[in-house]
Write a protein that holds these residues in place. Structure first.
Motif, PDB file in Angstrom:
ATOM      1  N   GLN A  96       0.827  -1.203   0.000  1.00 31.05           N
ATOM      2  CA  GLN A  96       0.000   0.000   0.000  1.00 31.05           C
ATOM      3  C   GLN A  96       0.861   1.253   0.000  1.00 31.05           C
ATOM      4  O   GLN A  96       0.559   2.229  -0.689  1.00 31.05           O
ATOM      5  CB  GLN A  96      -0.925   0.003   1.223  1.00 31.05           C
ATOM      6  N   GLY A  97       1.960   1.220   0.782  1.00 29.10           N
ATOM      7  CA  GLY A  97       2.835   2.383   0.821  1.00 29.10           C
ATOM      8  C   GLY A  97       3.481   2.676  -0.514  1.00 29.10           C
ATOM      9  O   GLY A  97       3.551   3.836  -0.948  1.00 29.10           O
ATOM     10  N   ASN A  98       3.950   1.639  -1.204  1.00 32.54           N
ATOM     11  CA  ASN A  98       4.580   1.859  -2.501  1.00 32.54           C
ATOM     12  C   ASN A  98       3.590   2.347  -3.541  1.00 32.54           C
ATOM     13  O   ASN A  98       3.948   3.091  -4.462  1.00 32.54           O
ATOM     14  CB  ASN A  98       5.248   0.567  -2.982  1.00 32.54           C
ATOM     15  N   MET A  99       2.331   1.953  -3.421  1.00 31.89           N
ATOM     16  CA  MET A  99       1.328   2.429  -4.365  1.00 31.89           C
ATOM     17  C   MET A  99       1.049   3.920  -4.195  1.00 31.89           C
ATOM     18  O   MET A  99       0.489   4.563  -5.093  1.00 31.89           O
ATOM     19  CB  MET A  99       0.026   1.636  -4.202  1.00 31.89           C
ATOM     20  N   GLN A 100       1.455   4.484  -3.061  1.00 30.14           N
ATOM     21  CA  GLN A 100       1.292   5.927  -2.859  1.00 30.14           C
ATOM     22  C   GLN A 100       2.348   6.733  -3.607  1.00 30.14           C
ATOM     23  O   GLN A 100       2.216   7.958  -3.740  1.00 30.14           O
ATOM     24  CB  GLN A 100       1.368   6.242  -1.363  1.00 30.14           C
ATOM     25  N   TYR A 101       3.374   6.068  -4.117  1.00 29.54           N
ATOM     26  CA  TYR A 101       4.485   6.786  -4.735  1.00 29.54           C
ATOM     27  C   TYR A 101       4.104   7.469  -6.044  1.00 29.54           C
ATOM     28  O   TYR A 101       4.780   8.414  -6.467  1.00 29.54           O
ATOM     29  CB  TYR A 101       5.652   5.818  -5.003  1.00 29.54           C
ATOM     30  N   TRP A 102       3.043   6.991  -6.702  1.00 29.65           N
ATOM     31  CA  TRP A 102       2.709   7.579  -8.001  1.00 29.65           C
ATOM     32  C   TRP A 102       2.412   9.064  -7.871  1.00 29.65           C
ATOM     33  O   TRP A 102       2.602   9.835  -8.824  1.00 29.65           O
ATOM     34  CB  TRP A 102       1.527   6.854  -8.636  1.00 29.65           C
ATOM     35  N   ARG A 103       1.983   9.499  -6.683  1.00 29.46           N
ATOM     36  CA  ARG A 103       1.688  10.918  -6.477  1.00 29.46           C
ATOM     37  C   ARG A 103       2.946  11.781  -6.549  1.00 29.46           C
ATOM     38  O   ARG A 103       2.847  12.997  -6.733  1.00 29.46           O
ATOM     39  CB  ARG A 103       1.022  11.129  -5.120  1.00 29.46           C
ATOM     40  N   PHE A 104       4.116  11.164  -6.368  1.00 30.24           N
ATOM     41  CA  PHE A 104       5.355  11.932  -6.279  1.00 30.24           C
ATOM     42  C   PHE A 104       6.213  11.824  -7.532  1.00 30.24           C
ATOM     43  O   PHE A 104       7.286  12.416  -7.588  1.00 30.24           O
ATOM     44  CB  PHE A 104       6.165  11.452  -5.067  1.00 30.24           C
ATOM     45  N   LEU A 105       5.745  11.072  -8.522  1.00 32.21           N
ATOM     46  CA  LEU A 105       6.544  10.908  -9.729  1.00 32.21           C
ATOM     47  C   LEU A 105       6.755  12.230 -10.471  1.00 32.21           C
ATOM     48  O   LEU A 105       7.773  12.412 -11.139  1.00 32.21           O
ATOM     49  CB  LEU A 105       5.871   9.888 -10.660  1.00 32.21           C
ATOM     50  N   SER A 106       5.805  13.141 -10.370  1.00 28.75           N
ATOM     51  CA  SER A 106       5.921  14.435 -11.050  1.00 28.75           C
ATOM     52  C   SER A 106       6.349  15.546 -10.110  1.00 28.75           C
ATOM     53  O   SER A 106       6.247  16.725 -10.460  1.00 28.75           O
ATOM     54  CB  SER A 106       4.572  14.804 -11.690  1.00 28.75           C
ATOM     55  N   LEU A 107       6.846  15.196  -8.925  1.00 28.87           N
ATOM     56  CA  LEU A 107       7.282  16.205  -7.964  1.00 28.87           C
ATOM     57  C   LEU A 107       8.437  17.002  -8.560  1.00 28.87           C
ATOM     58  O   LEU A 107       9.419  16.425  -9.047  1.00 28.87           O
ATOM     59  CB  LEU A 107       7.721  15.527  -6.670  1.00 28.87           C
ATOM     60  N   PRO A 108       8.376  18.336  -8.560  1.00 20.17           N
ATOM     61  CA  PRO A 108       9.455  19.128  -9.175  1.00 20.17           C
ATOM     62  C   PRO A 108      10.757  18.992  -8.394  1.00 20.17           C
ATOM     63  O   PRO A 108      10.763  18.863  -7.167  1.00 20.17           O
ATOM     64  CB  PRO A 108       8.910  20.564  -9.108  1.00 20.17           C
ATOM     65  N   GLY A 109      11.865  19.014  -9.143  1.00 26.90           N
ATOM     66  CA  GLY A 109      13.179  19.017  -8.528  1.00 26.90           C
ATOM     67  C   GLY A 109      13.793  17.655  -8.296  1.00 26.90           C
ATOM     68  O   GLY A 109      14.937  17.565  -7.848  1.00 26.90           O
ATOM     69  N   LEU A 110      13.071  16.573  -8.603  1.00 29.26           N
ATOM     70  CA  LEU A 110      13.621  15.245  -8.381  1.00 29.26           C
ATOM     71  C   LEU A 110      14.614  14.883  -9.484  1.00 29.26           C
ATOM     72  O   LEU A 110      14.446  15.250 -10.648  1.00 29.26           O
ATOM     73  CB  LEU A 110      12.511  14.195  -8.343  1.00 29.26           C
ATOM     74  N   LYS A 111      15.646  14.129  -9.104  1.00 34.70           N
ATOM     75  CA  LYS A 111      16.613  13.645 -10.072  1.00 34.70           C
ATOM     76  C   LYS A 111      15.986  12.507 -10.889  1.00 34.70           C
ATOM     77  O   LYS A 111      15.097  11.802 -10.417  1.00 34.70           O
ATOM     78  CB  LYS A 111      17.863  13.137  -9.360  1.00 34.70           C
ATOM     79  N   PRO A 112      16.437  12.301 -12.135  1.00 30.29           N
ATOM     80  CA  PRO A 112      15.891  11.195 -12.940  1.00 30.29           C
ATOM     81  C   PRO A 112      16.020   9.840 -12.258  1.00 30.29           C
ATOM     82  O   PRO A 112      15.096   9.019 -12.332  1.00 30.29           O
ATOM     83  CB  PRO A 112      16.723  11.260 -14.230  1.00 30.29           C
ATOM     84  N   VAL A 113      17.154   9.593 -11.590  1.00 28.83           N
ATOM     85  CA  VAL A 113      17.311   8.309 -10.902  1.00 28.83           C
ATOM     86  C   VAL A 113      16.295   8.183  -9.774  1.00 28.83           C
ATOM     87  O   VAL A 113      15.766   7.096  -9.521  1.00 28.83           O
ATOM     88  CB  VAL A 113      18.751   8.160 -10.363  1.00 28.83           C
ATOM     89  N   SER A 114      15.985   9.274  -9.104  1.00 26.31           N
ATOM     90  CA  SER A 114      14.981   9.236  -8.033  1.00 26.31           C
ATOM     91  C   SER A 114      13.612   8.878  -8.583  1.00 26.31           C
ATOM     92  O   SER A 114      12.882   8.076  -7.984  1.00 26.31           O
ATOM     93  CB  SER A 114      14.920  10.592  -7.318  1.00 26.31           C
ATOM     94  N   ARG A 115      13.254   9.449  -9.710  1.00 23.36           N
ATOM     95  CA  ARG A 115      11.963   9.111 -10.320  1.00 23.36           C
ATOM     96  C   ARG A 115      11.942   7.636 -10.737  1.00 23.36           C
ATOM     97  O   ARG A 115      10.923   6.950 -10.591  1.00 23.36           O
ATOM     98  CB  ARG A 115      11.693  10.006 -11.527  1.00 23.36           C
ATOM     99  N   TYR A 116      13.090   7.157 -11.249  1.00 23.39           N
ATOM    100  CA  TYR A 116      13.157   5.755 -11.631  1.00 23.39           C
ATOM    101  C   TYR A 116      12.999   4.852 -10.413  1.00 23.39           C
ATOM    102  O   TYR A 116      12.323   3.821 -10.481  1.00 23.39           O
ATOM    103  CB  TYR A 116      14.484   5.474 -12.333  1.00 23.39           C
ATOM    104  N   GLN A 117      13.613   5.219  -9.295  1.00 28.67           N
ATOM    105  CA  GLN A 117      13.514   4.399  -8.091  1.00 28.67           C
ATOM    106  C   GLN A 117      12.078   4.323  -7.589  1.00 28.67           C
ATOM    107  O   GLN A 117      11.621   3.268  -7.138  1.00 28.67           O
ATOM    108  CB  GLN A 117      14.435   4.958  -6.999  1.00 28.67           C
ATOM    109  N   LEU A 118      11.356   5.426  -7.646  1.00 28.87           N
ATOM    110  CA  LEU A 118       9.954   5.404  -7.247  1.00 28.87           C
ATOM    111  C   LEU A 118       9.145   4.511  -8.186  1.00 28.87           C
ATOM    112  O   LEU A 118       8.278   3.744  -7.743  1.00 28.87           O
ATOM    113  CB  LEU A 118       9.386   6.822  -7.246  1.00 28.87           C
ATOM    114  N   THR A 119       9.426   4.616  -9.487  1.00 31.39           N
ATOM    115  CA  THR A 119       8.730   3.763 -10.458  1.00 31.39           C
ATOM    116  C   THR A 119       9.043   2.293 -10.219  1.00 31.39           C
ATOM    117  O   THR A 119       8.155   1.430 -10.279  1.00 31.39           O
ATOM    118  CB  THR A 119       9.128   4.162 -11.884  1.00 31.39           C
ATOM    119  N   LEU A 120      10.313   1.999  -9.930  1.00 31.21           N
ATOM    120  CA  LEU A 120      10.711   0.619  -9.675  1.00 31.21           C
ATOM    121  C   LEU A 120      10.032   0.084  -8.415  1.00 31.21           C
ATOM    122  O   LEU A 120       9.628  -1.086  -8.368  1.00 31.21           O
ATOM    123  CB  LEU A 120      12.230   0.543  -9.530  1.00 31.21           C
TER     124      LEU A 120
END
Length: 291
Positions: A96-120
Protein backbone atom coordinates in the motif's frame (compact mmCIF):
# COMPACT_ATOMS: atom_id res chain seq x y z
CA UNK A 1 21.06 -9.38 -1.57
CA UNK A 2 24.86 -9.25 -1.41
CA UNK A 3 25.64 -8.93 -5.11
CA UNK A 4 22.50 -6.83 -5.63
CA UNK A 5 23.58 -4.33 -2.97
CA UNK A 6 27.16 -4.22 -4.23
CA UNK A 7 26.03 -3.56 -7.81
CA UNK A 8 23.26 -1.04 -7.05
CA UNK A 9 25.56 1.85 -5.98
CA UNK A 10 27.31 1.49 -9.31
CA UNK A 11 24.36 3.03 -11.16
CA UNK A 12 22.69 4.87 -8.28
CA UNK A 13 25.81 6.74 -7.20
CA UNK A 14 24.95 9.67 -4.94
CA UNK A 15 21.23 9.13 -5.58
CA UNK A 16 20.75 5.98 -3.56
CA UNK A 17 17.73 4.76 -1.58
CA UNK A 18 17.19 4.97 2.17
CA UNK A 19 16.02 1.70 3.70
CA UNK A 20 14.93 3.08 7.05
CA UNK A 21 17.50 1.33 9.23
CA UNK A 22 21.28 1.22 9.65
CA UNK A 23 21.43 4.83 8.46
CA UNK A 24 23.66 7.77 9.32
CA UNK A 25 21.73 11.01 8.89
CA UNK A 26 22.60 14.69 8.81
CA UNK A 27 19.80 15.82 11.08
CA UNK A 28 19.56 19.48 10.12
CA UNK A 29 18.92 18.95 6.37
CA UNK A 30 16.82 15.87 7.09
CA UNK A 31 14.52 17.88 9.37
CA UNK A 32 14.47 20.79 6.93
CA UNK A 33 13.73 18.90 3.73
CA UNK A 34 12.21 15.51 4.57
CA UNK A 35 8.95 16.40 6.27
CA UNK A 36 6.47 14.06 4.64
CA UNK A 37 3.25 15.48 3.22
CA UNK A 38 -0.02 14.09 4.52
CA UNK A 39 -2.11 12.69 1.70
CA UNK A 40 -5.86 12.95 1.59
CA UNK A 41 -8.53 10.88 -0.05
CA UNK A 42 -11.24 13.01 -1.64
CA UNK A 43 -10.35 15.66 0.93
CA UNK A 44 -12.16 13.74 3.66
CA UNK A 45 -9.52 11.79 5.57
CA UNK A 46 -5.78 12.13 6.03
CA UNK A 47 -3.50 9.39 4.74
CA UNK A 48 0.07 9.07 5.95
CA UNK A 49 2.77 7.69 3.68
CA UNK A 50 3.34 4.11 4.79
CA UNK A 51 6.65 3.46 2.99
CA UNK A 52 8.34 6.65 4.10
CA UNK A 53 12.04 5.97 3.64
CA UNK A 54 12.21 6.08 -0.16
CA UNK A 55 10.35 9.40 -0.24
CA UNK A 56 12.74 10.81 2.35
CA UNK A 57 15.67 9.73 0.18
CA UNK A 58 14.43 11.46 -2.96
CA UNK A 59 13.58 14.63 -0.98
CA UNK A 60 17.07 14.71 0.56
CA UNK A 61 18.64 14.23 -2.87
CA UNK A 62 16.42 16.92 -4.40
CA UNK A 63 17.72 19.31 -1.74
CA UNK A 64 21.26 18.75 -3.05
CA UNK A 65 22.59 16.24 -0.54
CA UNK A 66 24.12 12.89 -1.41
CA UNK A 67 22.34 9.68 -0.45
CA UNK A 68 24.69 6.72 -0.69
CA UNK A 69 24.46 3.01 0.10
CA UNK A 70 27.49 1.31 1.63
CA UNK A 71 27.32 -2.42 0.80
CA UNK A 72 28.47 -3.72 4.18
CA UNK A 73 26.85 -6.63 6.00
CA UNK A 74 28.37 -6.21 9.46
CA UNK A 75 26.53 -3.11 10.67
CA UNK A 76 23.27 -4.72 11.75
CA UNK A 77 20.18 -6.32 10.28
CA UNK A 78 16.40 -6.44 10.47
CA UNK A 79 14.88 -9.82 11.23
CA UNK A 80 11.83 -11.08 9.39
CA UNK A 81 8.53 -11.57 11.24
CA UNK A 82 8.38 -15.09 12.76
CA UNK A 83 5.34 -16.44 10.87
CA UNK A 84 4.08 -16.31 7.31
CA UNK A 85 0.93 -14.46 8.40
CA UNK A 86 2.97 -11.68 10.02
CA UNK A 87 5.34 -11.61 7.05
CA UNK A 88 2.46 -11.06 4.64
CA UNK A 89 0.87 -8.44 6.90
CA UNK A 90 4.07 -6.39 6.73
CA UNK A 91 4.40 -7.01 2.99
CA UNK A 92 0.88 -5.69 2.30
CA UNK A 93 1.61 -2.54 4.29
CA UNK A 94 4.66 -2.02 2.08
CA UNK A 95 2.47 -2.70 -0.96
CA UNK A 96 0.00 0.00 0.00
CA UNK A 97 2.84 2.38 0.82
CA UNK A 98 4.58 1.86 -2.50
CA UNK A 99 1.33 2.43 -4.37
CA UNK A 100 1.29 5.93 -2.86
CA UNK A 101 4.48 6.79 -4.74
CA UNK A 102 2.71 7.58 -8.00
CA UNK A 103 1.69 10.92 -6.48
CA UNK A 104 5.35 11.93 -6.28
CA UNK A 105 6.54 10.91 -9.73
CA UNK A 106 5.92 14.44 -11.05
CA UNK A 107 7.28 16.20 -7.96
CA UNK A 108 9.46 19.13 -9.17
CA UNK A 109 13.18 19.02 -8.53
CA UNK A 110 13.62 15.24 -8.38
CA UNK A 111 16.61 13.64 -10.07
CA UNK A 112 15.89 11.20 -12.94
CA UNK A 113 17.31 8.31 -10.90
CA UNK A 114 14.98 9.24 -8.03
CA UNK A 115 11.96 9.11 -10.32
CA UNK A 116 13.16 5.75 -11.63
CA UNK A 117 13.51 4.40 -8.09
CA UNK A 118 9.95 5.40 -7.25
CA UNK A 119 8.73 3.76 -10.46
CA UNK A 120 10.71 0.62 -9.67
CA UNK A 121 9.22 0.50 -6.16
CA UNK A 122 5.72 0.62 -7.66
CA UNK A 123 6.61 -2.06 -10.22
CA UNK A 124 7.77 -4.40 -7.44
CA UNK A 125 4.13 -4.95 -6.49
CA UNK A 126 2.37 -4.21 -9.79
CA UNK A 127 4.41 -7.09 -11.21
CA UNK A 128 2.55 -9.56 -8.97
CA UNK A 129 -0.77 -9.33 -10.89
CA UNK A 130 1.28 -9.78 -14.07
CA UNK A 131 2.73 -13.07 -12.76
CA UNK A 132 -0.71 -14.29 -11.64
CA UNK A 133 -2.18 -13.26 -14.99
CA UNK A 134 0.57 -15.16 -16.81
CA UNK A 135 -0.17 -18.23 -14.69
CA UNK A 136 -3.94 -18.09 -15.32
CA UNK A 137 -3.70 -17.30 -19.04
CA UNK A 138 -1.03 -19.97 -19.53
CA UNK A 139 -3.14 -22.56 -17.72
CA UNK A 140 -6.22 -21.73 -19.80
CA UNK A 141 -4.22 -21.71 -23.03
CA UNK A 142 -2.76 -25.16 -22.33
CA UNK A 143 -6.06 -26.57 -21.10
CA UNK A 144 -7.94 -25.61 -24.25
CA UNK A 145 -5.20 -26.51 -26.74
CA UNK A 146 -5.16 -29.78 -28.62
CA UNK A 147 -1.85 -30.65 -26.92
CA UNK A 148 0.50 -28.68 -24.65
CA UNK A 149 2.86 -28.36 -27.62
CA UNK A 150 0.10 -26.57 -29.53
CA UNK A 151 0.31 -23.73 -27.03
CA UNK A 152 4.08 -23.30 -27.19
CA UNK A 153 6.86 -25.33 -28.77
CA UNK A 154 8.93 -27.27 -26.29
CA UNK A 155 12.23 -25.71 -27.39
CA UNK A 156 10.87 -22.16 -27.29
CA UNK A 157 9.19 -22.78 -23.95
CA UNK A 158 12.37 -24.21 -22.44
CA UNK A 159 14.46 -21.29 -23.74
CA UNK A 160 12.02 -18.82 -22.20
CA UNK A 161 12.00 -20.76 -18.94
CA UNK A 162 15.80 -20.84 -18.73
CA UNK A 163 16.06 -17.11 -19.46
CA UNK A 164 13.57 -16.39 -16.69
CA UNK A 165 15.47 -18.56 -14.20
CA UNK A 166 18.80 -16.91 -15.09
CA UNK A 167 17.34 -13.43 -14.59
CA UNK A 168 15.67 -14.48 -11.34
CA UNK A 169 18.55 -16.36 -9.74
CA UNK A 170 21.62 -14.62 -11.17
CA UNK A 171 22.13 -12.26 -8.18
CA UNK A 172 21.65 -15.13 -5.73
CA UNK A 173 24.08 -17.40 -7.58
CA UNK A 174 26.66 -14.61 -7.89
CA UNK A 175 26.47 -14.00 -4.13
CA UNK A 176 26.84 -17.71 -3.43
CA UNK A 177 29.91 -18.02 -5.68
CA UNK A 178 31.58 -15.01 -4.05
CA UNK A 179 30.91 -16.40 -0.56
CA UNK A 180 32.32 -19.82 -1.43
CA UNK A 181 35.45 -18.28 -2.98
CA UNK A 182 36.36 -16.17 0.09
CA UNK A 183 37.33 -17.98 3.32
CA UNK A 184 36.31 -15.11 5.60
CA UNK A 185 32.84 -15.00 4.08
CA UNK A 186 32.48 -18.79 4.35
CA UNK A 187 33.42 -18.65 8.03
CA UNK A 188 30.78 -15.99 8.58
CA UNK A 189 28.15 -18.49 7.45
CA UNK A 190 29.56 -21.41 9.44
CA UNK A 191 31.64 -22.94 6.67
CA UNK A 192 31.03 -24.06 3.10
CA UNK A 193 28.90 -27.09 4.06
CA UNK A 194 26.43 -25.17 6.23
CA UNK A 195 26.31 -22.35 3.70
CA UNK A 196 25.39 -24.68 0.82
CA UNK A 197 22.72 -26.42 2.92
CA UNK A 198 21.16 -23.11 3.94
CA UNK A 199 21.46 -21.78 0.40
CA UNK A 200 19.43 -24.72 -0.93
CA UNK A 201 16.82 -24.43 1.84
CA UNK A 202 16.42 -20.70 1.32
CA UNK A 203 16.12 -21.11 -2.46
CA UNK A 204 13.39 -23.75 -2.14
CA UNK A 205 11.59 -21.61 0.45
CA UNK A 206 11.74 -18.56 -1.83
CA UNK A 207 10.27 -20.53 -4.74
CA UNK A 208 7.39 -21.67 -2.53
CA UNK A 209 6.87 -18.22 -1.01
CA UNK A 210 6.79 -16.13 -4.19
CA UNK A 211 3.44 -17.40 -5.62
CA UNK A 212 1.79 -16.91 -2.22
CA UNK A 213 2.95 -13.29 -2.14
CA UNK A 214 1.99 -12.71 -5.80
CA UNK A 215 -1.57 -13.81 -5.17
CA UNK A 216 -1.75 -11.85 -1.93
CA UNK A 217 -0.54 -8.69 -3.68
CA UNK A 218 -3.00 -9.21 -6.52
CA UNK A 219 -6.00 -9.56 -4.21
CA UNK A 220 -4.85 -6.64 -2.08
CA UNK A 221 -4.30 -4.34 -5.09
CA UNK A 222 -7.80 -5.18 -6.34
CA UNK A 223 -9.10 -4.23 -2.91
CA UNK A 224 -7.21 -0.93 -3.01
CA UNK A 225 -9.06 -0.01 -6.19
CA UNK A 226 -12.30 -0.58 -4.26
CA UNK A 227 -11.18 1.50 -1.30
CA UNK A 228 -10.04 -1.28 1.06
CA UNK A 229 -6.84 -0.31 2.87
CA UNK A 230 -4.67 -1.97 5.48
CA UNK A 231 -3.28 1.12 7.22
CA UNK A 232 -0.25 1.24 9.50
CA UNK A 233 -0.28 -1.96 11.50
CA UNK A 234 2.50 -3.56 13.46
CA UNK A 235 3.56 -7.17 13.43
CA UNK A 236 4.07 -9.59 16.27
CA UNK A 237 7.85 -9.95 16.22
CA UNK A 238 8.17 -12.27 19.22
CA UNK A 239 8.54 -15.96 18.51
CA UNK A 240 5.13 -17.63 18.47
CA UNK A 241 3.13 -20.36 16.76
CA UNK A 242 0.29 -19.51 14.40
CA UNK A 243 -3.11 -21.16 14.64
CA UNK A 244 -3.91 -23.63 11.86
CA UNK A 245 -7.40 -22.22 11.31
CA UNK A 246 -5.98 -18.70 10.92
CA UNK A 247 -3.57 -19.89 8.24
CA UNK A 248 -6.27 -21.89 6.45
CA UNK A 249 -8.57 -18.86 6.37
CA UNK A 250 -5.78 -16.57 5.16
CA UNK A 251 -4.77 -18.82 2.26
CA UNK A 252 -8.15 -20.16 1.15
CA UNK A 253 -7.92 -18.13 -2.07
CA UNK A 254 -4.46 -19.53 -2.84
CA UNK A 255 -5.69 -23.09 -2.30
CA UNK A 256 -8.74 -22.44 -4.49
CA UNK A 257 -6.66 -21.08 -7.38
CA UNK A 258 -4.15 -23.94 -7.13
CA UNK A 259 -6.79 -26.66 -7.00
CA UNK A 260 -8.79 -25.10 -9.83
CA UNK A 261 -5.73 -24.90 -12.09
CA UNK A 262 -4.62 -28.46 -11.32
CA UNK A 263 -8.16 -29.79 -11.68
CA UNK A 264 -8.62 -28.11 -15.05
CA UNK A 265 -5.31 -29.49 -16.37
CA UNK A 266 -6.09 -32.92 -14.94
CA UNK A 267 -9.34 -33.03 -16.92
CA UNK A 268 -7.98 -31.55 -20.15
CA UNK A 269 -4.18 -31.94 -20.41
CA UNK A 270 -2.88 -34.28 -17.69
CA UNK A 271 0.47 -34.52 -19.48
CA UNK A 272 1.09 -30.88 -18.56
CA UNK A 273 1.10 -31.64 -14.82
CA UNK A 274 4.58 -32.05 -13.40
CA UNK A 275 3.55 -34.99 -11.20
CA UNK A 276 3.37 -37.13 -14.35
CA UNK A 277 7.16 -37.04 -14.37
CA UNK A 278 7.53 -38.63 -10.93
CA UNK A 279 9.23 -41.96 -10.49
CA UNK A 280 7.34 -45.28 -10.95
CA UNK A 281 7.29 -45.70 -7.15
CA UNK A 282 5.55 -42.34 -6.76
CA UNK A 283 3.05 -43.22 -9.48
CA UNK A 284 2.33 -46.53 -7.72
CA UNK A 285 1.78 -44.68 -4.44
CA UNK A 286 -0.61 -42.25 -6.14
CA UNK A 287 -2.55 -45.10 -7.75
CA UNK A 288 -3.50 -46.35 -4.28
CA UNK A 289 -4.96 -43.04 -3.16
CA UNK A 290 -8.78 -43.04 -2.97
CA UNK A 291 -9.06 -39.96 -5.15
Amino acid sequence: MRSYTIAAPGWQGDCGPYWGHNAVLRLEPFIAHCELPVLSRDGTEDRHILSHDQIEAVLMRAAGYDVRVLPQEDLGWEENPPTLLEFIRRDLRWCQGNMQYWRFLSLPGLKPVSRYQLTLAIAMFVGSPAWIGLFLLGTLAVAFSDTPASFIRADAGMALFVCMLVMWFAPKIASAIETLLHPELRRGFGGAGLFIINFVIETVYSILLCPILWLGHTIFLAGLLLGHEIGWIGQTRDDHAGAIHAGAAQFVAAHAVRCAALGLLRMTQPAAILTRCFSPAARLWRSRLPW
